[in-house]
Design an enzyme around this catalytic site. Sequence first.
Site, mmCIF file in Angstrom:
data_model
loop_
_atom_site.group_PDB
_atom_site.id
_atom_site.type_symbol
_atom_site.label_atom_id
_atom_site.label_comp_id
_atom_site.label_asym_id
_atom_site.label_seq_id
_atom_site.Cartn_x
_atom_site.Cartn_y
_atom_site.Cartn_z
ATOM 1 N N PHE A 164 3.241 1.817 -2.971
ATOM 2 C CA PHE A 164 2.106 1.790 -2.050
ATOM 3 C C PHE A 164 0.879 1.165 -3.338
ATOM 4 C CE2 PHE A 164 3.557 5.401 0.653
ATOM 5 C CZ PHE A 164 4.005 4.503 1.431
ATOM 6 N N TYR B 299 -4.528 5.069 -6.863
ATOM 7 C CA TYR B 299 -3.708 4.083 -6.950
ATOM 8 C C TYR B 299 -3.280 3.749 -8.496
ATOM 9 C CZ TYR B 299 -1.603 -0.857 -7.363
ATOM 10 O OH TYR B 299 -0.863 -1.707 -7.707
ATOM 11 N N LYS C 25 -0.042 4.441 -11.133
ATOM 12 C CA LYS C 25 0.632 3.419 -11.857
ATOM 13 C C LYS C 25 0.613 3.700 -13.360
ATOM 14 C CE LYS C 25 2.250 0.472 -8.929
ATOM 15 N NZ LYS C 25 3.295 -0.170 -8.869
#
Length: 333
Positions: free
Chosen positions: A76, A141, A145
């Site tokens: 996502f 997010y 990562k």
Amino acid sequence: MTVLVLGGAGYIGSHAVDRLVQKGYDVAVVDNLVTGHRAAVNPKARFYEGDVRDQKFLNDVFDKEDIEGVIHFAAFSVVPESMEKPLKYFDNNTAGMVSLLEVMNKHNVKRIVFSSTAATYGEPKQIPIKETDPQIPTNPYGESKLMMEKIMHWSDQAYGIKFVALRYFNVAGAKEDGSIGEDHHPETHLVPIILQVAAGERKELSIFGDDYPTKDGTNVRDYVHVVDLADAHILALEYLKAGHDSNAFNLGSSTGFSNKEMLEAARKVTGKEIPAKMAPRRAGDPSTLIAASDKAREVLNWQPQFDNVEDIIRTAWNWKQTHPQGYNDRETK
Ligand code: NAD
Ligand code: UDP
């Protein structure tokens, strides 16, 4: 031998699959179609519908295929959503990576090329951003990562799984022939939103903030064409196959364009008025993001073909005009 592409039905993954097929690689795709499109996958690639976190499913795929390397796009990537639902991001992205590396290790697959992001850097201390600069994400997010990069680092130390982390800046454009392109629901990226306004699907563009310390007050970003980006993954895979050590590369153009400049470029390319208004800042937007991307050019011999934003926008506009409804598969998913 086969290249396994996870997330190969998504925007960037489908372009990578297409380039791999064009260059003669044997390709298998894993995707759960949560945001991807079955029709985006080149028909020459074998397709397995399933979730990266489903180890039984993934083990079966690795049993069936003779995999020489993995390219991992499945994640996502909507920043505002990650602020509201951080666990969704750590589950799908970070836990997905753990699941994948376990299965890779079990099957002795030792090469992975990974979609990382400029969001791992957070608010830059200097422009252009170098690979060695501090990585301090400002949203879940980017954190998810960065955690994935670190998990790969320790899996390299322990199991010898070599990785290349490709940190993309702003990706845009579509395959030149307009057969595949960007189709996200909801769409949050600047270029496709501008083109939705150009096509009359949206009334106007809202430009988020005009009081940044930049040339015209709007955010500055570094745009890279999706096909050039796809090619960098193939170079990274070959780099690992040649026996090189794990590494990380920025992928950008080293040139910045402001949001107002992007709007002007799109007006020129489309010949449309594209109404726009100023709107408040969007939370979490860094003022300027520009990549130092000489490392990818020097070490991977990456030679991007698209070096101006008008050409990038032109290919996205071609996709938009030929596919006004995108893949038109929302009800069948
Ligand atoms: P996308 O949403 O179009 O593609 C992601 C694909 O992964 C989709 O096909 C989706 O169905 C699949 N997927 C997601 N979770 C999965 C799971 N658990 N199991 C199996 N499949 C799953 O996104 P994109 O824009 O193509 O981005 C691809 C990658 O690049 C992402 O990892 C993203 O973080 C990274 N990235 C994108 C950009 C950008 O500008 N688009 C910038 C930096 C980094
Ligand atoms: N942006 C904008 N209006 C929009 C969408 C995006 O002004 O409707 C701006 C956004 O604030 C940022 C730039 O466009 O300054 C690029 O945003 P995008 O979401 O495409 O990529 P990001 O840089 O966040 O990865």
